[in-house]
Write an enzyme that holds these catalytic residues in place. Structure first.
Site, PDB file in Angstrom:
ATOM      1  N   THR A  42     -13.068 -10.640  -6.959  1.00 49.88           N
ATOM      2  CA  THR A  42     -13.154  -9.361  -7.683  1.00 49.88           C
ATOM      3  C   THR A  42     -14.599  -9.216  -8.187  1.00 49.88           C
ATOM      4  O   THR A  42     -15.273 -10.220  -8.461  1.00 49.88           O
ATOM      5  CB  THR A  42     -12.162  -9.310  -8.868  1.00 49.88           C
ATOM      6  OG1 THR A  42     -12.303 -10.496  -9.622  1.00 49.88           O
ATOM      7  CG2 THR A  42     -10.739  -9.145  -8.398  1.00 49.88           C
ATOM      8  N   VAL A  44     -16.353  -7.934 -10.959  1.00 54.52           N
ATOM      9  CA  VAL A  44     -16.886  -8.308 -12.274  1.00 54.52           C
ATOM     10  C   VAL A  44     -16.903  -9.834 -12.416  1.00 54.52           C
ATOM     11  O   VAL A  44     -17.887 -10.437 -12.862  1.00 54.52           O
ATOM     12  CB  VAL A  44     -16.057  -7.649 -13.410  1.00 54.52           C
ATOM     13  CG1 VAL A  44     -16.547  -8.121 -14.767  1.00 54.52           C
ATOM     14  CG2 VAL A  44     -16.130  -6.129 -13.315  1.00 54.52           C
ATOM     15  N   CYS A  45     -15.807 -10.465 -11.999  1.00 48.95           N
ATOM     16  CA  CYS A  45     -15.709 -11.931 -12.088  1.00 48.95           C
ATOM     17  C   CYS A  45     -16.819 -12.600 -11.293  1.00 48.95           C
ATOM     18  O   CYS A  45     -17.385 -13.621 -11.717  1.00 48.95           O
ATOM     19  CB  CYS A  45     -14.372 -12.423 -11.539  1.00 48.95           C
ATOM     20  SG  CYS A  45     -12.947 -11.756 -12.380  1.00 48.95           S
ATOM     21  N   THR A  46     -17.136 -12.050 -10.136  1.00 48.47           N
ATOM     22  CA  THR A  46     -18.178 -12.632  -9.293  1.00 48.47           C
ATOM     23  C   THR A  46     -19.507 -12.648 -10.049  1.00 48.47           C
ATOM     24  O   THR A  46     -20.223 -13.660 -10.044  1.00 48.47           O
ATOM     25  CB  THR A  46     -18.285 -11.824  -7.978  1.00 48.47           C
ATOM     26  OG1 THR A  46     -17.008 -11.881  -7.332  1.00 48.47           O
ATOM     27  CG2 THR A  46     -19.360 -12.357  -7.064  1.00 48.47           C
ATOM     28  N   LEU A  49     -19.321 -15.323 -13.046  1.00 46.09           N
ATOM     29  CA  LEU A  49     -19.432 -16.737 -12.667  1.00 46.09           C
ATOM     30  C   LEU A  49     -20.861 -17.059 -12.225  1.00 46.09           C
ATOM     31  O   LEU A  49     -21.396 -18.123 -12.555  1.00 46.09           O
ATOM     32  CB  LEU A  49     -18.408 -17.078 -11.585  1.00 46.09           C
ATOM     33  CG  LEU A  49     -16.965 -17.072 -12.115  1.00 46.09           C
ATOM     34  CD1 LEU A  49     -15.961 -17.149 -10.969  1.00 46.09           C
ATOM     35  CD2 LEU A  49     -16.709 -18.208 -13.087  1.00 46.09           C
TER      36      LEU A  49
END
Ligand code: BEZ
Length: 211
Positions: A42, A44-46, A49
Site C-alpha cells: 500500500t 502510504v505504508c511503503t 517504512l
C-alpha cells in the site's frame, strides 16, 4: 480492553522478516517501538517504512529498537521489501512481523472495525526498558505518520525517565524543560546545577539537563 499507558506491553512470539522473535527478549533492556501498517503493497505504508529505514541510526542512538507489523504473510512482506528498497531508495534494516492470523494486531487492539475493516489502523506503541507502554498514537490509514515527531517524543520521554523534568508545549531538543512539581525549591540547586527560572511557584524552567 484497550491498552493504556503504564500497562505492560503484551509479549508474543512471531515470525518476522529477520527471523522468529520473542518480543520481550527481542526488546532486551532498551526502549522499543511497535508500529502497525494496514496492509502490504500500500502506498502510504511503503513511504513510512522507507522513511524509518533511512532514519534508523537516530533510533539506534536513542537505544531504541523499532519493529513494524502488518497482517500479511512473510512471503508477502519479503516481496514488498524489494519494492520498498527500490522505490524509497533505501535498504530495509529493521524487522516486519508477519501477522496473517492477526494475533499481534488483536493483542494490541490495532484493528478498529468502524474505521477500517480487516486491516490495522496506524498504531504506535513506545515501550520503555521496563516493558511498560509509555506512549500510544493512532492514525487513520490514509495519514502517514510524522517520524520527526516520534523522535521528538522519544527524546521527551527519555528526559522524563532520566531526570525529574517534563517538557512544555512544542518542546524540541535543546529547549528548556519544566522541573516537575515533586522537586522542592530546596532540591533544585543540587538536582539542576545549570540553574533555573521561576515564573510561578508551580512553573519552573531549567536548561535541558543532558545538553
Ligand atoms: C496506504 O498505506 O496507503 C493505505 C492503506 C490502507 C488504506 C488507505 C491507504
Amino acid at each position: 480492553m484497550a491498552l493504556r499507558l503504564g500497562d505492560e506491553a503484551p509479549d508474543f512470539s512471531a515470525e518476522t522478516t529477520m527471523g522468529k522473535i520473542n518480543f520481550h527478549e527481542w526488546l532486551g533492556d532498551g526502549w522499543g517501538i511497535l508500529f502497525s501498517h494496514p496492509k502490504d503493497y500500500t502506498p502510504v505504508c511503503t513511504t513510512e517504512l522507507g522513511t524509518v529505514a533511512k532514519i534508523k541510526p537516530q533510533f539506534d542512538e536513542r537505544n531504541l529498537k523499532i519493529i513494524a507489523v502488518s497482517v500479511d504473510s512473510l512471503d508477502s512482506h519479503n516481496g514488498w521489501i524489494m519494492d520498498i528498497n527500490e522505490t524509497q531508495n533505501t535498504t530495509m534494516n529493521f524487522p516486519i512481523i508477519a501477522d496473517p492470523e492477526r494475533k499481534v494486531a488483536n493483542l494490541y487492539d490495532m484493528i478498529h472495525p468502524n474505521a477500517l475493516d480487516n486491516m490495522t489502523v496506524r498504531s504506535v506503541f513506545v515501550i520503555g526498558p521496563d516493558k511498560k507502554i509509555k506512549l500510544t498514537l493512532t492514525y487513520p490509514a490514509a495519514t502517514g505518520r510524522n517520524f520527526d515527531e516520534i523522535l521528538r517524543v522519544v527524546d521527551a520521554l527519555q528526559l522524563t525517565a532520566n531526570y525529574q523534568v517534563a517538557t512544555p508545549a512544542n518542546w524540541k531538543d535543546g529547549d528548556d524543560c519544566i522541573i516537575v512539581p515533586a522537586v522542592t525549591d530546596d532540591q533544585i540547586p543540587s538536582k539542576f546545577p545549570k540553574g533555573h527560572t521561576t515564573v510561578k511557584p508551580y512553573l519552573r524552567f531549567t536548561p535541558q539537563p543532558n545538553k
